[in-house]
Design an enzyme around this catalytic site. Structure first.
Site, short mmCIF file in Angstrom:
data_model
loop_
_atom_site.label_atom_id
_atom_site.label_comp_id
_atom_site.label_asym_id
_atom_site.label_seq_id
_atom_site.Cartn_x
_atom_site.Cartn_y
_atom_site.Cartn_z
N THR A 136 -55.07 29.96 -31.88
CA THR A 136 -55.05 30.50 -30.44
C THR A 136 -56.50 30.51 -29.73
O THR A 136 -57.37 30.04 -30.34
CB THR A 136 -55.09 32.11 -30.61
OG1 THR A 136 -55.25 32.81 -29.34
CG2 THR A 136 -55.71 32.69 -31.58
N ASP A 137 -56.27 30.45 -28.39
CA ASP A 137 -57.54 30.33 -27.54
C ASP A 137 -58.49 31.58 -27.77
O ASP A 137 -59.65 31.26 -27.49
CB ASP A 137 -57.18 30.10 -25.84
CG ASP A 137 -56.35 31.39 -25.62
OD1 ASP A 137 -56.27 32.04 -26.23
OD2 ASP A 137 -56.08 31.27 -24.23
N GLU A 138 -57.97 32.56 -28.38
CA GLU A 138 -58.91 33.65 -28.54
C GLU A 138 -60.10 33.50 -29.22
O GLU A 138 -61.01 34.25 -29.52
CB GLU A 138 -58.15 34.91 -29.08
CG GLU A 138 -57.13 35.32 -27.92
CD GLU A 138 -56.48 36.74 -28.38
OE1 GLU A 138 -57.12 37.35 -28.98
OE2 GLU A 138 -55.26 36.80 -27.70
N TYR A 162 -58.20 40.52 -34.93
CA TYR A 162 -57.36 39.48 -34.80
C TYR A 162 -57.81 37.98 -34.62
O TYR A 162 -57.62 37.00 -35.48
CB TYR A 162 -56.20 39.78 -33.80
CG TYR A 162 -55.43 38.53 -33.33
CD1 TYR A 162 -54.46 37.91 -34.22
CD2 TYR A 162 -55.54 37.69 -32.29
CE1 TYR A 162 -53.59 36.88 -33.84
CE2 TYR A 162 -54.96 36.58 -31.78
CZ TYR A 162 -53.78 35.94 -32.99
OH TYR A 162 -53.26 34.97 -32.42
N LYS A 166 -58.16 34.59 -36.99
CA LYS A 166 -57.51 33.27 -36.76
C LYS A 166 -58.78 32.34 -36.90
O LYS A 166 -58.44 31.40 -37.43
CB LYS A 166 -56.84 33.52 -35.51
CG LYS A 166 -55.85 34.13 -35.28
CD LYS A 166 -54.40 33.54 -36.12
CE LYS A 166 -53.93 32.17 -35.61
NZ LYS A 166 -53.00 31.85 -36.46
#
Ligand code: NAD
Ligand code: TDX
Length: 359
Positions: A136-138, A162, A166
């Site tokens: 993810t970009d997060e 989260y 990741k």
């Protein structure tokens, strides 16, 4: 025939990916879908492919080494496409441990089992074996309003449990590539939307609440920005990275479609009003008055924005679905799948799994 092991294929993006792959490759590929069927996994998403001879579902936890090793022992797996994860930021703020368990430990188990099955005595790997880690970009953290983008070289700076878990899983994949020359790629994608998305995420939650005349909760000032991509474009990017990407590389995936959350909510309201026929009783209670500002998410990242330059230049991937079309397709899908929504919101499908799998 090439065999894909897809993890988390009963979830939102995994099920869309499986549909995309069968549409594109038909009987030329085999897919084994391994999923624990948590609250986010729903076999109804895959009803259309269930009967195919080249599709198999295995219910297992990716943290269960024996179960995953058995799948590798019994099948000559060519490609792993690793989606399985706990994926909802708000849940991670309430209960971080399961995120570390599934996202970090589960990824370690997947990497170990793939390496054990694939690595030759001389430390090399057979041609064509590949592991694609869906991320993810997060992991890159938060950008200031209106300034800058996430590149593959942007340092990791995750904020939520989260995104930290990741980031941990991405680091493990990078460590396997560096240490064992393990044949992998990582994709870091922006926010997805489309069919089969669980209604705890912004877009399906707003569609569902608006149709039911419920309040539309907007966190904080509603000006946090997300970069939205139609899920089929993500599925296509994953396939193209596997086919054309350079091994050991990371590719950022996104379509330059930044929107503030409040804009998304307003677009959904306007689109619903445009699409619903006047005689539909639901139309009467849909309006901007339903918008309710609520307490902000803890540690709420302000803005995400992907620079997709590398995947465009190297692989030729570009999103095909404009947001104005994608959101209509998505809303139409939810109109046509009222029973799906009723099932997932009532928890009936979880009760069914409990009976069927005796857990
Ligand atoms: P999702 O929550 O809809 O689906 C996750 C799936 O994984 C479910 O089917 C669930 O049952 C399964 N799963 C969870 N824990 C498991 C375990 N221990 N063992 C086996 N299966 C397990 O998630 P999603 O939105 O489809 O996201 C899929 C992947 O894509 C995730 O890795 C996520 O981090 C990443 N991603 C998501 C987005 C997005 O906008 N949704 C964007 C970028 C990246
Ligand atoms: O009710 C809501 N009201 C609201 O204002 C919800 C559920 C969300 N929001 C806001 C929070 C975010 O700024 O909307 C934005 C989007 O929220 P989510 O749908 O929860 O997505 P996000 O937190 O951005 O994370 C998603 O995109 C990246 C996925 O859940 C992740 O799995 C993915 O990695």
């Amino acid at each position: 025939m090439r065999t894909y092991l897809v993890t988390g294929g009963a979830g939102f993006i995994g099920s869309n990916y499986i549909h995309y792959m069968f549409k594109k490759y038909g009987d030329q590929i085999r897919i084994i879908n391994v999923d624990k069927l948590t609250y986010a996994g729903n076999l109804e998403n895959l009803a259309e492919v269930e009967g195919r001879d080249n599709y198999t579902f295995v219910r297992a936890d990716i943290c269960d080494k024996d179960a995953i090793a058995k799948i590798f022992a019994e099948n000559d797996i060519d490609r792993v496409v690793h989606f399985a994860a706990e994926s909802h930021v708000d849940r991670s703020i309430k209960n971080p441990e399961v995120f570390v368990q599934t996202n970090v430990l589960g990824t370690a188990v997947m990497l170990n089992c793939a390496r054990a099955a694939w690595e030759k005595e001389d430390g090399s790997y057979p041609e064509g074996k590949k592991f694609l880690h869906v991320s993810t970009d997060e992991v890159y953290g938060s950008l200031p309003e209106g300034e800058g983008y996430f590149y593959e070289t942007t340092p990791y700076s995750p904020h939520s449990p989260y995104s930290s878990s990741k980031a941990g899983s991405d680091m493990l994949v990078k460590a396997y590539m560096d240490t064992y020359h393990f044949p992998a790629n990582i994709t870091n994608c922006s926010n997805n939307y489309g069919p089969y998305q669980f209604p705890e995420k912004l877009i399906p939650l707003i569609i569902n609440n608006a149709l039911s005349g419920k309040k539309l909760p907007v966190y904080g000032d509603g000006k946090n920005v997300r970069d939205w991509l139609y899920v089929e474009d993500h599925a296509k990017a994953i396939d193209m990275v596997q086919e054309q990407g350079r091994l050991f590389e990371t590719y950022n995936v996104g379509g330059h479609n930044e929107k503030q959350n409040i804009e998304i909510v307003q677009i959904i309201i306007d689109t619903l009003l445009e699409m619903l026929p006047d005689e539909d009783p639901r139309k009467a209670h849909i309006s901007r008055d339903l918008i309710t500002y609520v307490e902000d998410r803890k540690g709420h990242d302000r803005r995400y924005a992907i620079a997709p330059d590398k995947i465009k230049a190297e692989i030729g991937w570009e999103p095909e679905t404009m947001f104005k079309d994608g959101i209509k397709k998505t809303i139409r899908w939810y109109f046509e799948h009222e029973d799906w929504m009723k099932n997932v919101t009532s928890g009936d499908y979880q009760k069914y799994y409990e009976t069927m799998y005796n857990v």
